[in-house]
Design a protein around this motif. Structure first.
Motif, mmCIF file in Angstrom:
data_model
loop_
_atom_site.group_PDB
_atom_site.id
_atom_site.type_symbol
_atom_site.label_atom_id
_atom_site.label_comp_id
_atom_site.label_asym_id
_atom_site.label_seq_id
_atom_site.Cartn_x
_atom_site.Cartn_y
_atom_site.Cartn_z
ATOM 1 N N ARG A 1 0.803 -1.013 0.115
ATOM 2 C CA ARG A 1 -0.138 0.010 0.139
ATOM 3 C C ARG A 1 0.867 1.227 -0.055
ATOM 4 O O ARG A 1 2.134 1.227 0.102
ATOM 5 C CB ARG A 1 -0.946 0.037 1.162
ATOM 6 C CG ARG A 1 -1.952 -1.261 0.990
ATOM 7 C CD ARG A 1 -2.725 -1.438 2.349
ATOM 8 N NE ARG A 1 -3.699 -2.403 2.187
ATOM 9 C CZ ARG A 1 -3.573 -3.672 2.239
ATOM 10 N NH1 ARG A 1 -2.331 -4.273 2.525
ATOM 11 N NH2 ARG A 1 -4.509 -4.599 2.074
ATOM 12 N N GLU A 2 0.304 2.323 -0.360
ATOM 13 C CA GLU A 2 1.080 3.725 -0.115
ATOM 14 C C GLU A 2 1.747 3.979 0.869
ATOM 15 O O GLU A 2 1.140 3.400 2.225
ATOM 16 C CB GLU A 2 -0.115 4.771 -0.720
ATOM 17 C CG GLU A 2 0.779 5.972 -1.358
ATOM 18 C CD GLU A 2 -0.238 7.087 -1.473
ATOM 19 O OE1 GLU A 2 -1.390 6.799 -1.901
ATOM 20 O OE2 GLU A 2 0.260 8.253 -1.295
ATOM 21 N N GLY A 3 2.834 4.489 1.137
ATOM 22 C CA GLY A 3 3.530 4.953 2.295
ATOM 23 C C GLY A 3 4.283 3.608 2.798
ATOM 24 O O GLY A 3 4.532 2.704 2.207
ATOM 25 N N SER A 4 4.152 3.386 4.172
ATOM 26 C CA SER A 4 4.999 2.310 4.654
ATOM 27 C C SER A 4 4.221 1.023 4.708
ATOM 28 O O SER A 4 2.957 1.115 5.213
ATOM 29 C CB SER A 4 5.588 2.747 6.288
ATOM 30 O OG SER A 4 6.681 3.635 6.148
ATOM 31 N N ASN A 5 5.133 -0.051 4.406
ATOM 32 C CA ASN A 5 4.556 -1.456 4.787
ATOM 33 C C ASN A 5 5.736 -1.916 5.626
ATOM 34 O O ASN A 5 6.661 -2.178 4.979
ATOM 35 C CB ASN A 5 4.305 -2.169 3.267
ATOM 36 C CG ASN A 5 3.205 -1.372 2.382
ATOM 37 O OD1 ASN A 5 1.952 -2.043 2.623
ATOM 38 N ND2 ASN A 5 3.659 -0.543 1.558
ATOM 39 N N SER A 6 5.311 -2.317 6.611
ATOM 40 C CA SER A 6 6.540 -2.370 7.639
ATOM 41 C C SER A 6 6.304 -3.211 8.989
ATOM 42 O O SER A 6 5.005 -3.451 9.207
ATOM 43 C CB SER A 6 7.066 -1.119 8.378
ATOM 44 O OG SER A 6 8.030 -1.086 9.443
ATOM 45 N N ALA A 7 7.144 -3.745 9.288
ATOM 46 C CA ALA A 7 7.216 -4.733 10.695
ATOM 47 C C ALA A 7 6.058 -6.160 10.801
ATOM 48 O O ALA A 7 5.357 -6.056 11.653
ATOM 49 C CB ALA A 7 6.850 -3.734 11.829
ATOM 50 N N PRO A 8 6.401 -6.864 9.756
ATOM 51 C CA PRO A 8 5.317 -7.913 9.658
ATOM 52 C C PRO A 8 5.467 -8.898 10.938
ATOM 53 O O PRO A 8 6.721 -9.146 11.632
ATOM 54 C CB PRO A 8 5.591 -8.519 8.515
ATOM 55 C CG PRO A 8 7.252 -8.306 8.196
ATOM 56 C CD PRO A 8 7.194 -7.068 8.542
ATOM 57 N N ALA A 9 4.400 -9.458 11.401
ATOM 58 C CA ALA A 9 4.500 -10.482 12.469
ATOM 59 C C ALA A 9 3.262 -11.511 12.344
ATOM 60 O O ALA A 9 2.369 -11.088 12.251
ATOM 61 C CB ALA A 9 4.386 -9.755 14.040
#
Lengths: 428, 210
Positions: free
Chosen positions: A241-249
């Motif tokens: 998605r637009e912007g940050s896609n971060s830190a999956p868990a």
């Protein structure tokens, strides 16, 4: 061609779930030079742990088992010369004869490509024999033996036969920088490159079955979260998605991935279905909300600066009111949870260190004493924590026991190594 | 592939007026003092902090009222100062004497708030976007290496968002600006010093083709 492939892939106009051709991964992996073995430095071991003597086992098992037990911070290895008259595997043994020297004796022999070990208690002469079947990676046989011994003595499941994922970068301040995602045995041996990129690779996270990694990639000036099978190389995009896609868990049941997304403005915690890509929003603050870690099937610990500085909070996976967990210090972040223990980074007067606490309890214990420590990850039994620490201007990995009595460093000979992620127990 | 150029040139003239105001909340709090987001500074009797920001080329000048104070700048972009080097035009992007060639905005430790001295630079780029609605910009946020990596991704994304928000007020369209937070993954300089950390805490303005 690769670039074209990737840009095709990362195009947000495409559906979220798209299977990546296996060929591309193989291509990327094959362009990597020889695998870099990590260099191990033992910083300290416990001298008041449970005394255990490992007799010499042909085939290399002894050193691996000793190394594992030392790393746990719960054992003190009795030096080989202290016992000279020990009978071979299966032979007569009077434990009481060695009771002054050690609490336990381990003997072993190679067995049908695998290993047989016997654990003898010198106090009551009780003997337990374990048979470990062969494995394509012989070191896993030795780690499994160490797990059996550890579990018998501590009554806590062993976690030596597990893996680490981590990221290396070479030439980190030049345009030739190269990021690599690795998977190795939990002691740093047998490193395998899973992914190579000129753009950052971040935040590897293991699926509960130990077969897949979610991670963040930055191809084509965008961030995206991918899920990749570590055995087949098959991968798909979970979020771009637009912007940050971060830190999956991953959720404990492996059906969902919590992550931090900023397409609605500020970074918030979302839960994304690992198959359909459907998502639900968990937090709605206008502050930074990131670094989710599951503290149960329906509860998430995350980092937020909603109170003015980064602190840990806990919230139901369905959303609602968040409860603040940390109050000491101006910087608490990067929670990792295993076996009801919470490891995190705590900042104090310019130093960032790894701390551990009981998930439900008060207080905390410091586990590291560097100045720029980060990315703590617990072994699945909660007995050890791997983290990143700065040594001579480069990041290296450290593994510390939860009682701080044992510590070792894993250094990459080719540059910076960071973001360790400890796998769950392996069932394969 | 289109080439993307990064401008690391910092114009000493424009930033020479750079001053850190002691009472400015985003500049100084207990954290920043302890962790020292300011590379070298002296605190005067009236509590005003003056000093050098590690942004390269910025030298300290004492003035508490530098925010938006035109007198601190030799010229302002868009004004006709005789040689047209400061016009807000696409050509200005490639003119090293034009403010538009300046593409880096620096931040305080663990903050996404814009320092007042960067308002003119941000507004100038925003005006360019407003003038050329088909022009696209990428705001790439970065953090220093301290603290946790994923938090730094969020922090650097927030920094890029802060710049974008100001540009929006100045008439740039949201669709013209894409933000991305790289966290601490792409440092400009190595080293564990206040100066290195300051240089790495930044948002880079990037235009395709310019």
């Amino acid at each position: 061609m690769i670039k074209k492939f990737l840009s095709l892939f990362l195009s947000p106009s495409l559906s979220r779930l798209l299977l990546q051709p296996v060929a591309l991964v193989v291509l990327l992996a094959s362009s990597v030079p020889a695998l870099a073995e990590l260099e191990l430095t033992i910083s300290k071991t416990s001298d008041d742990g449970i005394p255990i003597y490992i007799a010499n086992i042909p085939g290399g098992a002894t050193g691996v088992i000793e190394g594992d037990l030392k790393r746990s911070g719960r054992f003190t290895i009795i030096e080989r010369p202290k016992i000279t008259n020990l009978s071979a595997f299966g032979g007569e043994l009077n434990g009481g004869e060695y009771n002054d020297i050690t609490d336990y004796i381990v003997r072993g022999k190679e067995h049908e490509g695998g290993l047989q070990v016997e654990l003898i208690s010198t106090s009551d002469n009780a003997k337990t024999t374990y048979t470990i079947s062969k494995n394509t990676n012989p070191r896993r046989v030795f780690h499994k033996a160490a797990d059996k011994i550890y579990e018998k003595i501590t009554r806590e499941k062993g976690a030596f036969d597990t893996r680490l994922a981590y990221v290396t970068v070479t030439n980190k301040t030049s345009d030739n920088r190269q990021f690599r995602l690795y998977v190795s045995d939990s002691d740093g041996h047998k490193p395998q490159v899973i992914l190579t990129s000129k753009q950052p690779i971040m935040s590897p996270a293991w699926s509960p079955d130990g077969k897949k990694l979610a991670y963040v990639s930055f191809e084509d000036n965008s961030s995206a979260i991918y899920v990749q099978d570590i055995f087949t190389g098959e991968k798909f995009m979970l979020s771009s998605r637009e912007g940050s896609n971060s830190a999956p868990a991953w959720s404990p049941d492996g059906t969902k991935v919590a992550m931090s997304l900023s397409f609605n403005g500020s970074p918030d915690i979302y839960i994304v279905d690992a198959k359909s890509g459907d998502f639900t929003r968990v937090t709605t603050s206008s502050a930074i909300d990131t670094e989710p870690s599951w503290s149960g099937t329906n509860s998430i610990v995350f980092t937020s600066d909603r109170g003015g500085s980064p602190q840990l909070y806990q919230i139901a996976a369905t959303g609602g009111k968040a409860k603040r967990l940390t109050f000491d210090g101006k910087y608490n972040s990067a929670a990792d949870i295993a076996n009801k223990k919470l490891a995190f980074i705590t900042g104090n007067r310019g130093a960032y260190n790894v701390a551990i606490k009981s998930l439900s309890g008060e207080g905390k214990d410091f586990l590291s004493n560097g100045t720029l420590d980060e990315s703590p990850t617990l072994s699945p039994n909660g007995a050890m924590v791997a983290y990143t620490t700065m040594k001579n201007g480069e990041n290296s990995l450290a593994v510390v026991s939860d009682n701080s009595k044992a510590r070792q460093f894993l250094t990459s000979p080719v540059g910076d190594i960071r973001e360790p992620a400890w796998s769950p127990y392996l069932n394969h | 592939m289109r080439s993307i150029r990064t401008k690391l040139v910092v114009l000493p003239i424009l930033l020479s007026a750079l001053t850190i105001v002691g009472c400015s909340s985003q500049n100084v709090d207990k954290d920043t003092t302890a962790d020292g987001s300011i590379t070298s500074s002296t605190t005067t009797e009236d509590g005003t902090k003056t000093g050098t920001v590690g942004a390269g080329g910025a030298s300290g000048v004492n003035s508490k009222d530098s925010q938006g104070d035109r007198s601190n700048f030799n010229y302002l972009p868009g004004e006709n100062n005789g040689n047209n080097t400061n016009d807000i035009t696409l050509a200005g992007l490639n003119n090293p004497d034009n403010l538009l060639s300046q593409r880096i905005i620096y931040f305080d430790y663990d903050k996404a708030a814009i320092r007042p001295e960067y308002m003119v630079l941000i507004n100038t780029h925003a005006k360019l976007l407003a003038k050329y609605p088909s022009l696209k910009m990428r705001l790439e946020g970065h953090a220093d290496e301290r603290g946790s990596r994923a938090y730094n991704v969020a922090l650097s994304e927030s920094r890029a968002q802060s710049v974008k928000n100001i540009m929006g007020v100045q008439g740039a369209l949201s669709s013209q600006i894409k933000t991305i937070g790289y966290g601490e993954e792409i440092p400009i300089v190595r080293g564990q010093s206040q100066e290195s950390w300051q240089k790495n805490r930044r948002v880079e303005i990037k235009y395709d083709d310019y």
